[in-house]
Scaffold this motif. Structure first.
Motif, PDB file in Angstrom:
ATOM      1  N   ARG A 194       3.812 -12.413   3.681  1.00 25.27           N
ATOM      2  CA  ARG A 194       3.010 -13.695   2.599  1.00 25.27           C
ATOM      3  C   ARG A 194       2.386 -12.647   2.291  1.00 25.27           C
ATOM      4  O   ARG A 194       2.453 -12.814   1.057  1.00 25.27           O
ATOM      5  N   PHE A 195       1.498 -11.890   2.993  1.00 27.22           N
ATOM      6  CA  PHE A 195      -0.229 -11.210   3.129  1.00 27.22           C
ATOM      7  C   PHE A 195       0.514  -9.869   1.534  1.00 27.22           C
ATOM      8  O   PHE A 195       0.705 -10.576   0.143  1.00 27.22           O
ATOM      9  N   GLU A 196       1.658  -9.584   2.339  1.00 29.97           N
ATOM     10  CA  GLU A 196       1.973  -8.439   1.052  1.00 29.97           C
ATOM     11  C   GLU A 196       2.706  -9.115  -0.047  1.00 29.97           C
ATOM     12  O   GLU A 196       2.527  -8.816  -1.399  1.00 29.97           O
ATOM     13  N   SER A 197       3.584 -10.156  -0.154  1.00 30.99           N
ATOM     14  CA  SER A 197       3.747 -10.791  -0.973  1.00 30.99           C
ATOM     15  C   SER A 197       2.460 -11.457  -2.571  1.00 30.99           C
ATOM     16  O   SER A 197       2.283 -11.139  -3.764  1.00 30.99           O
ATOM     17  N   ALA A 198       1.575 -11.640  -2.117  1.00 30.29           N
ATOM     18  CA  ALA A 198       0.293 -11.581  -3.150  1.00 30.29           C
ATOM     19  C   ALA A 198      -0.244 -10.861  -3.139  1.00 30.29           C
ATOM     20  O   ALA A 198      -0.635 -10.584  -4.144  1.00 30.29           O
ATOM     21  N   LYS A 199      -0.046  -9.945  -2.294  1.00 30.27           N
ATOM     22  CA  LYS A 199      -0.732  -8.769  -2.652  1.00 30.27           C
ATOM     23  C   LYS A 199      -0.085  -7.975  -4.094  1.00 30.27           C
ATOM     24  O   LYS A 199      -0.286  -6.920  -5.307  1.00 30.27           O
ATOM     25  N   ASN A 200       1.241  -8.779  -4.244  1.00 27.02           N
ATOM     26  CA  ASN A 200       2.719  -7.544  -5.107  1.00 27.02           C
ATOM     27  C   ASN A 200       2.294  -8.125  -6.244  1.00 27.02           C
ATOM     28  O   ASN A 200       2.466  -8.099  -6.759  1.00 27.02           O
ATOM     29  N   ILE A 201       1.875 -10.039  -6.236  1.00 29.24           N
ATOM     30  CA  ILE A 201       1.232 -10.789  -7.220  1.00 29.24           C
ATOM     31  C   ILE A 201       0.206 -10.089  -8.191  1.00 29.24           C
ATOM     32  O   ILE A 201       0.508  -9.830  -8.985  1.00 29.24           O
ATOM     33  N   VAL A 202      -0.751  -9.823  -6.826  1.00 30.42           N
ATOM     34  CA  VAL A 202      -1.886  -9.650  -8.265  1.00 30.42           C
ATOM     35  C   VAL A 202      -1.610  -7.593  -8.493  1.00 30.42           C
ATOM     36  O   VAL A 202      -2.429  -7.483  -9.257  1.00 30.42           O
ATOM     37  N   LYS A 203      -1.681  -6.785  -7.732  1.00 30.91           N
ATOM     38  CA  LYS A 203      -1.261  -5.485  -8.415  1.00 30.91           C
ATOM     39  C   LYS A 203      -0.116  -5.913  -9.375  1.00 30.91           C
ATOM     40  O   LYS A 203      -0.710  -4.997 -10.908  1.00 30.91           O
ATOM     41  N   TYR A 204       0.692  -6.365  -9.772  1.00 28.35           N
ATOM     42  CA  TYR A 204       1.708  -6.909 -11.048  1.00 28.35           C
ATOM     43  C   TYR A 204       0.581  -7.334 -12.415  1.00 28.35           C
ATOM     44  O   TYR A 204       0.867  -6.921 -13.372  1.00 28.35           O
ATOM     45  N   ASN A 205       0.002  -8.034 -11.982  1.00 27.26           N
ATOM     46  CA  ASN A 205      -0.687  -8.964 -12.803  1.00 27.26           C
ATOM     47  C   ASN A 205      -2.291  -8.659 -12.835  1.00 27.26           C
ATOM     48  O   ASN A 205      -2.964  -8.641 -14.046  1.00 27.26           O
ATOM     49  N   PHE A 206      -2.991  -7.481 -12.240  1.00 24.29           N
ATOM     50  CA  PHE A 206      -3.965  -6.911 -12.422  1.00 24.29           C
ATOM     51  C   PHE A 206      -4.486  -5.269 -12.139  1.00 24.29           C
ATOM     52  O   PHE A 206      -5.645  -4.991 -12.640  1.00 24.29           O
ATOM     53  N   ASN A 207      -3.884  -4.273 -11.862  1.00 25.30           N
ATOM     54  CA  ASN A 207      -3.411  -3.382 -11.779  1.00 25.30           C
ATOM     55  C   ASN A 207      -3.332  -2.461 -12.778  1.00 25.30           C
ATOM     56  O   ASN A 207      -2.101  -3.031 -13.944  1.00 25.30           O
ATOM     57  N   TYR A 249      -8.591  -8.281   4.603  1.00 27.13           N
ATOM     58  CA  TYR A 249      -7.801  -8.457   3.358  1.00 27.13           C
ATOM     59  C   TYR A 249      -7.954  -8.943   2.017  1.00 27.13           C
ATOM     60  O   TYR A 249      -6.940  -8.649   1.265  1.00 27.13           O
ATOM     61  N   PHE A 250      -9.234  -9.126   1.696  1.00 27.90           N
ATOM     62  CA  PHE A 250      -9.921  -8.897   0.220  1.00 27.90           C
ATOM     63  C   PHE A 250      -9.447  -7.148  -0.220  1.00 27.90           C
ATOM     64  O   PHE A 250      -9.366  -7.683  -0.838  1.00 27.90           O
ATOM     65  N   THR A 251      -9.991  -6.344   0.260  1.00 22.12           N
ATOM     66  CA  THR A 251     -10.200  -5.387   0.462  1.00 22.12           C
ATOM     67  C   THR A 251      -8.844  -4.859  -0.148  1.00 22.12           C
ATOM     68  O   THR A 251      -8.409  -3.837  -0.927  1.00 22.12           O
ATOM     69  N   ARG A 252      -7.811  -5.124   0.910  1.00 19.52           N
ATOM     70  CA  ARG A 252      -6.035  -4.513   0.723  1.00 19.52           C
ATOM     71  C   ARG A 252      -5.894  -5.047  -0.576  1.00 19.52           C
ATOM     72  O   ARG A 252      -4.697  -4.932  -0.833  1.00 19.52           O
ATOM     73  N   LEU A 253      -5.825  -6.070  -1.215  1.00 19.69           N
ATOM     74  CA  LEU A 253      -5.997  -7.346  -1.933  1.00 19.69           C
ATOM     75  C   LEU A 253      -5.599  -7.098  -3.086  1.00 19.69           C
ATOM     76  O   LEU A 253      -4.829  -6.699  -4.114  1.00 19.69           O
ATOM     77  N   LEU A 254      -6.337  -6.132  -3.283  1.00 22.47           N
ATOM     78  CA  LEU A 254      -7.140  -5.051  -4.878  1.00 22.47           C
ATOM     79  C   LEU A 254      -7.776  -4.081  -4.885  1.00 22.47           C
ATOM     80  O   LEU A 254      -7.926  -3.936  -5.693  1.00 22.47           O
ATOM     81  N   ILE A 255      -8.003  -3.376  -3.744  1.00 25.53           N
ATOM     82  CA  ILE A 255      -8.648  -1.421  -3.899  1.00 25.53           C
ATOM     83  C   ILE A 255      -6.974  -0.869  -4.514  1.00 25.53           C
ATOM     84  O   ILE A 255      -5.962  -1.385  -4.534  1.00 25.53           O
ATOM     85  N   LYS A 256      -7.485   0.171  -5.310  1.00 25.05           N
ATOM     86  CA  LYS A 256      -6.755   1.026  -6.226  1.00 25.05           C
ATOM     87  C   LYS A 256      -5.911   2.162  -5.598  1.00 25.05           C
ATOM     88  O   LYS A 256      -6.865   2.487  -4.315  1.00 25.05           O
ATOM     89  N   GLU A 257      -5.260   2.223  -5.764  1.00 25.19           N
ATOM     90  CA  GLU A 257      -4.943   3.584  -4.954  1.00 25.19           C
ATOM     91  C   GLU A 257      -6.035   4.375  -5.094  1.00 25.19           C
ATOM     92  O   GLU A 257      -6.401   5.309  -5.905  1.00 25.19           O
TER      93      GLU A 257
END
Length: 278
Positions: free
Chosen positions: A265-278, A128-136
């Motif tokens: 829940r996970f998708e929500s966290a992932k979208n928040i991170v993606k919007y602010n850090f990718n 889940y940490f990888t899926r949270l931050l990995i780039k396309e």
């Protein structure tokens, strides 16, 4: 300073040379459970705390201590460092020493196989940490090879999984343990960050965030509440390094958020991170 020289200070020569190879790799299967020289770890504890303002009771207790060694996969290049540095609080440990969350190279596996092992392991944090931050279009191997994980406090009594159990074993208060943990972080963590040269600091859990917030006077900004939970994600910056603060990656939070059956829940966290850090 080379990273190994720093580890000699933080962990001692014997532990560092036992777990870290000449090519700057750390091995998950490093033999340590059969070592009977517990007094060497206790001696190192005394050596690294001699100049710290901590409770004498903490050192005087007749308990067996263990150490959590910073983890990464692949080799470590001191000139380059690692892109992602993940910081937790303190370990739960039942041996003389171990890698933080067991994150290191697997004996007889190449780097691709090692990355797959960590990503696919059911009780590991790395899926889940990888899926949270990995780039396309980034491979799992390439992402995980950029990760480095450590704790505020790297040494605890063996057989303790919570602050409550640590305090009970040492016969100290939670405040005394907090002082000890903070003192070790001040002594080692800030220098370790400079050596690792991360492009992103990831703090998981309230304790690591509070260290930066309280001791370093860093102001965190909430960037989103995770859907269907009480948890939120925040960001900050320290010495030009972006900081991502997320809920803890283990324990009850893992089941309520990161590995929860409610995929929103996970998708929500992932979208928040993606919007602010990718």
């Amino acid at each position: 300073m080379m990273i190994k020289e720093f580890f000699y200070k933080k962990y001692g020569t014997e532990v560092t040379d036992s777990i870290m190879t000449a090519s700057n790799e750390v091995i998950v299967e490093s033999k340590n459970s059969d070592i009977t020289k517990h007094h060497l770890i206790k001696k190192h504890l005394i050596d690294i705390t001699v100049d710290l303002d901590i409770s004498p009771k903490l050192i005087d207790q007749d308990v067996t201590w263990g150490m959590d060694f910073s983890g990464w996969i692949g080799s470590y290049d001191s000139e380059v460092g690692k892109e992602y540095m993940i910081i937790g609080a303190e370990p739960s440990i039942s041996r003389n020493y171990q890698l933080v969350y067991g994150f290191g190279n697997k004996y007889n596996l190449n780097i691709d196989q090692t990355a797959s092992y960590h990503y696919e392991k059911e009780d590991d944090i790395w899926s889940y940490f990888t899926r949270l931050l990995i780039k396309e279009n980034e491979s799992i191997r390439d992402f995980l090879e950029k990760c480095y994980i450590t704790d505020l406090c790297h040494i605890v009594p063996q057989g303790c999984g919570t602050v409550e159990s640590i305090c009970k074993k040492l016969n100290i208060t939670a405040k005394e343990w907090e002082t000890f943990r903070t003192s070790l972080a001040k002594k080692f963590l800030l220098e370790e960050i400079e050596l690792v040269k991360p492009k992103l600091l990831v703090l998981h859990g309230n304790v690591s965030r509070d260290f930066f917030k309280t001791l370093l006077k860093i102001k965190f900004e909430s960037i989103g509440k995770i859907k269907n939970t009480k948890y939120s994600i925040s960001k900050a910056e320290w010495k030009g390094i972006p900081i991502l603060s997320i809920p803890h990656l283990k324990g009850q939070v893992r089941n309520k958020l990161w590995k929860c059956a409610d995929k929103e829940r996970f998708e929500s966290a992932k979208n928040i991170v993606k919007y602010n850090f990718n």
